[in-house]
Design a protein around this motif. Structure first.
Motif, mmCIF file in Angstrom:
data_model
loop_
_atom_site.group_PDB
_atom_site.id
_atom_site.type_symbol
_atom_site.label_atom_id
_atom_site.label_comp_id
_atom_site.label_asym_id
_atom_site.label_seq_id
_atom_site.Cartn_x
_atom_site.Cartn_y
_atom_site.Cartn_z
ATOM 1 N N ALA A 76 0.823 -1.203 0.000
ATOM 2 C CA ALA A 76 0.000 0.000 0.000
ATOM 3 C C ALA A 76 0.865 1.264 0.000
ATOM 4 O O ALA A 76 0.495 2.274 -0.608
ATOM 5 N N ASN A 77 1.983 1.231 0.695
ATOM 6 C CA ASN A 77 2.893 2.380 0.798
ATOM 7 C C ASN A 77 4.312 1.887 1.016
ATOM 8 O O ASN A 77 4.516 0.752 1.441
ATOM 9 N N THR B 151 -7.876 -10.651 9.536
ATOM 10 C CA THR B 151 -8.612 -10.608 8.262
ATOM 11 C C THR B 151 -9.483 -11.848 8.093
ATOM 12 O O THR B 151 -10.583 -11.763 7.544
ATOM 13 N N ARG C 275 -5.965 -9.288 2.716
ATOM 14 C CA ARG C 275 -7.429 -9.425 2.740
ATOM 15 C C ARG C 275 -7.777 -10.844 2.327
ATOM 16 O O ARG C 275 -7.213 -11.380 1.382
ATOM 17 N N TRP D 14 3.078 -2.385 8.810
ATOM 18 C CA TRP D 14 4.366 -1.943 8.274
ATOM 19 C C TRP D 14 5.446 -2.961 8.598
ATOM 20 O O TRP D 14 5.474 -3.505 9.706
ATOM 21 N N ALA E 216 -2.231 -10.040 11.713
ATOM 22 C CA ALA E 216 -3.025 -9.416 10.654
ATOM 23 C C ALA E 216 -3.812 -10.459 9.870
ATOM 24 O O ALA E 216 -4.974 -10.238 9.516
ATOM 25 N N GLY F 71 -9.895 -6.099 5.310
ATOM 26 C CA GLY F 71 -8.469 -5.978 5.041
ATOM 27 C C GLY F 71 -7.718 -5.438 6.248
ATOM 28 O O GLY F 71 -8.264 -4.680 7.045
ATOM 29 N N GLN F 72 -6.482 -5.836 6.381
ATOM 30 C CA GLN F 72 -5.617 -5.393 7.470
ATOM 31 C C GLN F 72 -4.328 -4.861 6.870
ATOM 32 O O GLN F 72 -3.853 -5.375 5.853
ATOM 33 N N THR F 73 -3.762 -3.839 7.505
ATOM 34 C CA THR F 73 -2.484 -3.299 7.043
ATOM 35 C C THR F 73 -1.470 -3.326 8.181
ATOM 36 O O THR F 73 -1.842 -3.275 9.358
ATOM 37 N N GLU G 219 4.331 -0.857 3.731
ATOM 38 C CA GLU G 219 3.033 -1.095 4.344
ATOM 39 C C GLU G 219 2.310 -2.132 3.497
ATOM 40 O O GLU G 219 1.978 -1.874 2.337
ATOM 41 N N TRP G 220 2.096 -3.295 4.071
ATOM 42 C CA TRP G 220 1.408 -4.385 3.377
ATOM 43 C C TRP G 220 -0.060 -4.395 3.766
ATOM 44 O O TRP G 220 -0.420 -4.086 4.900
ATOM 45 N N SER G 221 -0.884 -4.768 2.820
ATOM 46 C CA SER G 221 -2.320 -4.941 3.047
ATOM 47 C C SER G 221 -2.639 -6.400 2.730
ATOM 48 O O SER G 221 -2.227 -6.922 1.689
#
Length: 150
Positions: free
Chosen positions: A84-85, A115, A148, A125, A111, A121-123, A144-146
């Protein structure tokens, strides 16, 4: 089938050929830690005679992403993953063999459990620290991982 360094390197060859051609290789992985290595060469250099930042980013992302893949496989569920980032900090020229290590495997399991339980979804770092052959830090990258459930 257990996720191993050699299986991840095969994955690179067929699914991420640019990383493979640049010399990015997984050296070790377990549920908490992943080490990825790449050597500064002509194919991955920048005009300043050091490793191009994008090659460092590929190796750093792999050190975190491989841990996410490991935990997803361990869960036995179908879960999607996405960056995600990301943030980067470069402290020294990357020359010679650079090793990227992520020790954040413990963050993923929670995480994934969340989920699965909520369907949302969960995020989180994860940090990858790169050092040269002398053990001197050359860069630090955060992703930053997401995750789901599918």
């Amino acid at each position: 089938m257990k996720l191993t360094a050699s299986k991840l390197n095969q994955f690179l060859l067929f699914k991420l050929p640019s990383a493979f051609i640049c010399g990015v290789r997984v050296k070790a992985i377990d549920e908490n830690k992943c080490a990825v290595s790449v050597k500064h060469r002509w194919i991955n250099q920048n005009p300043f005679n050091s490793m191009y930042f994008a090659v460092q980013a590929m190796a750093a992302e792999l050190s975190t992403g491989a841990l996410v893949m490991f935990q997803i496989q361990k869960s036995g569920r179908k879960i999607s993953m996405l960056v995600a980032n990301n943030k980067s900090n470069f402290t020294k020229k990357a020359t010679g063999r650079i090793t990227f290590v992520c020790n954040d495997g413990h963050l993923i399991e929670k995480a994934i459990e969340e989920t699965i339980a909520t369907g949302e979804g969960q995020t989180f770092w994860m940090k990858s620290i790169a050092t040269d052959e002398k053990g001197i830090q050359v860069s630090e990258m955060d992703f930053e991982w997401s995750v789901r459930i599918k």
